[in-house]
Design a protein around this motif. Structure first.
Motif, PDB file in Angstrom:
ATOM      1  N   ASP A   2      81.086  16.805  59.316  1.00 28.94           N
ATOM      2  CA  ASP A   2      80.051  17.408  58.489  1.00 28.94           C
ATOM      3  C   ASP A   2      78.717  16.656  58.501  1.00 28.94           C
ATOM      4  O   ASP A   2      77.748  17.136  57.935  1.00 28.94           O
ATOM      5  N   SER A  44      77.715  19.972  45.298  1.00 29.12           N
ATOM      6  CA  SER A  44      79.105  19.649  45.610  1.00 29.12           C
ATOM      7  C   SER A  44      79.236  18.990  46.977  1.00 29.12           C
ATOM      8  O   SER A  44      80.043  18.072  47.164  1.00 29.12           O
ATOM      9  N   LYS A  45      78.421  19.416  47.949  1.00 37.19           N
ATOM     10  CA  LYS A  45      78.537  18.863  49.297  1.00 37.19           C
ATOM     11  C   LYS A  45      78.078  17.417  49.347  1.00 37.19           C
ATOM     12  O   LYS A  45      78.701  16.592  50.025  1.00 37.19           O
ATOM     13  N   ASP A  71      80.796  15.236  47.843  1.00 35.10           N
ATOM     14  CA  ASP A  71      81.930  15.140  48.761  1.00 35.10           C
ATOM     15  C   ASP A  71      81.618  14.235  49.946  1.00 35.10           C
ATOM     16  O   ASP A  71      82.358  13.292  50.241  1.00 35.10           O
ATOM     17  N   GLN A  72      80.503  14.516  50.636  1.00 35.26           N
ATOM     18  CA  GLN A  72      80.163  13.773  51.850  1.00 35.26           C
ATOM     19  C   GLN A  72      79.907  12.298  51.554  1.00 35.26           C
ATOM     20  O   GLN A  72      80.444  11.412  52.217  1.00 35.26           O
ATOM     21  N   GLY A 113      80.709  10.614  48.876  1.00 31.42           N
ATOM     22  CA  GLY A 113      81.906   9.976  48.324  1.00 31.42           C
ATOM     23  C   GLY A 113      82.822   9.462  49.416  1.00 31.42           C
ATOM     24  O   GLY A 113      83.393   8.362  49.320  1.00 31.42           O
ATOM     25  N   ARG A 114      82.986  10.236  50.490  1.00 33.89           N
ATOM     26  CA  ARG A 114      83.827   9.794  51.609  1.00 33.89           C
ATOM     27  C   ARG A 114      83.230   8.572  52.308  1.00 33.89           C
ATOM     28  O   ARG A 114      83.958   7.656  52.700  1.00 33.89           O
ATOM     29  N   THR A 124      73.173  13.778  42.600  1.00 30.56           N
ATOM     30  CA  THR A 124      74.459  13.984  43.262  1.00 30.56           C
ATOM     31  C   THR A 124      74.967  12.678  43.854  1.00 30.56           C
ATOM     32  O   THR A 124      76.163  12.383  43.793  1.00 30.56           O
ATOM     33  N   ALA A 179      78.631  10.711  43.238  1.00 30.94           N
ATOM     34  CA  ALA A 179      79.513  10.218  44.290  1.00 30.94           C
ATOM     35  C   ALA A 179      79.791   8.734  44.079  1.00 30.94           C
ATOM     36  O   ALA A 179      80.924   8.261  44.260  1.00 30.94           O
ATOM     37  N   THR A 182      83.486   6.910  42.873  1.00 29.46           N
ATOM     38  CA  THR A 182      84.113   5.914  43.754  1.00 29.46           C
ATOM     39  C   THR A 182      83.947   4.507  43.173  1.00 29.46           C
ATOM     40  O   THR A 182      84.065   3.509  43.882  1.00 29.46           O
TER      41      THR A 182
END
Length: 465
Positions: A6, A93-94, A97-98, A100-101, A127, A131, A135
């Motif tokens: 992504d 949300s993206k 997610d991104q 956070g990973r 955002t 994230a 974490t």
């Protein structure tokens, strides 16, 4: 660039991380043009100290003019681009997610402590901090504590009633706006930025407050004073950097009919102005009145204002204005480089805008500012008298407020509201706090906040009894 599922990562980045002996990874988050401009000095300061620094772009502003040119201007190299380009709620949300990973990868695989720097009130900031929080990381909030204040209803009621009766004195109006007692807090404008900036503070480990007013807001909201530092605003460092390049500016080649003239520099892009027909029409026809009175106008073409012009059927009227007032009216593309913006506003008679950053920049270069809003989150400029509000409800009133501001020597403030060498102060502050709290105190901060909240609730209960 290496392509992942992504997002994109700069080649050799993971290898550099693995080889680095530094425990902390300082992460500069950017997403919008103002983010880039205000985070650039911090990025350069961290790099100059040989601190391991990542530049992560969320992709919020992916347009070349809004992003790539400014990155090149400040010599910034993006390490990771999340490529988030969906609609508003999907972007939220993206990014969580991104990012956070990525933060999890840095912590678990590379055994690093991430220190994310988020700026201001943008979607990217609100955002990225989520994230980080999810974490178990604390962020550095650059430009923390900015809150909108708005004159109370009775102030505006009097203003509108008097104006309708033919009573308006610009000097008295400006002086009233310099009185703190007329204001109240709680506005959700600008939308969604006021929500964004307030939502960030709970995951912040270091608050870089731009002014003492912002610091007071944070303290009133029960944030730990030991984690708050009044640093000034990094926009000062960015403006100083850009002033050194003004001699290379091509701005007046793009807008030749503004050269050697005193003009007003206009930008309109806030949702509450462009998505509201009555507000946008009031602004549009105020500009037309100024042109009729022979006042040169440079109106930048932004996505939001372009949308509004077409949405409200103003395109043919705009074309007629361009033809009729060709000597004193420019309507054209946004300036790609920050030093070109600084060049133009430094030569303007006044800045007329609904932008937050431009209120700051006008103050720094000593040019009067008229803010096309009911309130401002840069209210230090209102109190200082270098900025006035033009409520977007009546085109004649807006035009009269602009006329009172143009070339107004009392509004050409020489008061330094935003400090100097701000990025240096922020990095010094972060480095100092990291010696006490290796992760900016995520766990200790959370416990401290819970204790403070419990104490406040206890005090309230005692007062009731």
């Amino acid at each position: 660039m290496e392509q992942y599922t992504d997002y994109f990562v700069r080649e050799w980045l993971w290898e550099e991380l693995r080889e680095s002996l530094q425990v902390h990874v300082h992460i500069i988050l950017i997403g919008t043009k103002p983010d880039i401009i205000k985070q650039a000095p911090l990025y350069l300061e961290l790099k100059s100290r040989w601190i391991f620094t990542l530049l992560i772009h969320t992709g919020q502003h992916h347009d070349y003019v809004l992003s790539e040119w400014v990155l090149n201007e400040f010599g910034m190299i993006v390490d990771i681009n999340l490529n988030v380009t969906w609609i508003l709620h999907e972007k939220y949300s993206k990014v969580v997610d991104q990012l956070g990973r990525i933060l999890t990868k840095l912590k678990e695989e590379y055994k690093k402590i991430p220190i994310p720097y988020v700026h201001g009130d943008t979607l990217t900031a609100t955002t990225a901090d989520k994230a980080a929080f999810l974490t178990k990381c604390s962020v550095v909030h650059v430009e923390a504590g900015i809150r909108t204040i708005t004159p109370k209803k009775n102030f505006y009621h009097r203003l509108f009633e008097n104006y309708q009766s033919g009573v308006f004195d610009f000097r008295s109006y400006r002086e009233m706006l310099m009185d703190r007692s007329i204001y109240e807090t709680g506005s959700i404008e600008p939308y969604p930025e006021q929500f964004d900036t307030r939502w960030i503070e709970g995951s912040t480990g270091f608050f870089a407050a731009p002014t003492t007013l912002a610091e007071q807001f944070l303290i009133n909201e029960w944030h730990d004073p030991d984690h708050i530092l009044v640093t000034g605003n990094t926009v000062v460092d960015a403006v100083r950097h850009s002033q050194e390049k003004v001699h290379t500016s091509q701005a007046f080649e793009l807008y030749p009919n503004m050269k050697w003239k005193k003009f007003i520099f206009v930008t309109v892009h806030r949702r509450e102005n462009t998505e509201n027909r009555e507000r946008f029409l009031a602004i549009f026809y105020a500009l037309k009145k100024l042109l009729r009175d022979g006042i040169p106008v440079c109106f930048l073409k932004l996505y939001a204002s372009e949308w509004a012009i077409d949405q409200y059927g103003l395109r043919s009227e705009l074309d007629d204005m361009i033809a009729q007032y060709s000597e004193i009216f420019s309507y054209g593309s946004a300036l790609a480089h920050h030093h070109e913006v600084i060049d133009m506003i430094s030569h303007a008679w006044a800045v007329v805008t609904d932008s937050g950053s431009m209120q700051e920049e006008a103050n720094i270069v000593w040019i009067p500012c008229v803010t096309l809003r009911f309130g401002s989150d840069r209210w230090e400029t209102l109190i200082a008298g270098s900025n006035v509000l033009a409520p977007p409800v009546n085109s004649r009133l807006i035009a009269d407020i602009v006329k009172g501001s143009i070339g107004n020597q009392f509004m050409q403030s020489r008061i330094n509201l935003y400090g100097e060498n701000v990025s240096e102060k922020i990095v010094d502050g972060v480095e100092g706090l990291l010696k006490k709290y290796p992760g900016l105190g995520f766990d200790a901060k959370a416990l401290s906040r819970a204790a403070v909240s419990a104490s406040k609730i206890g005090d309230q209960e005692k007062a009731k009894n």
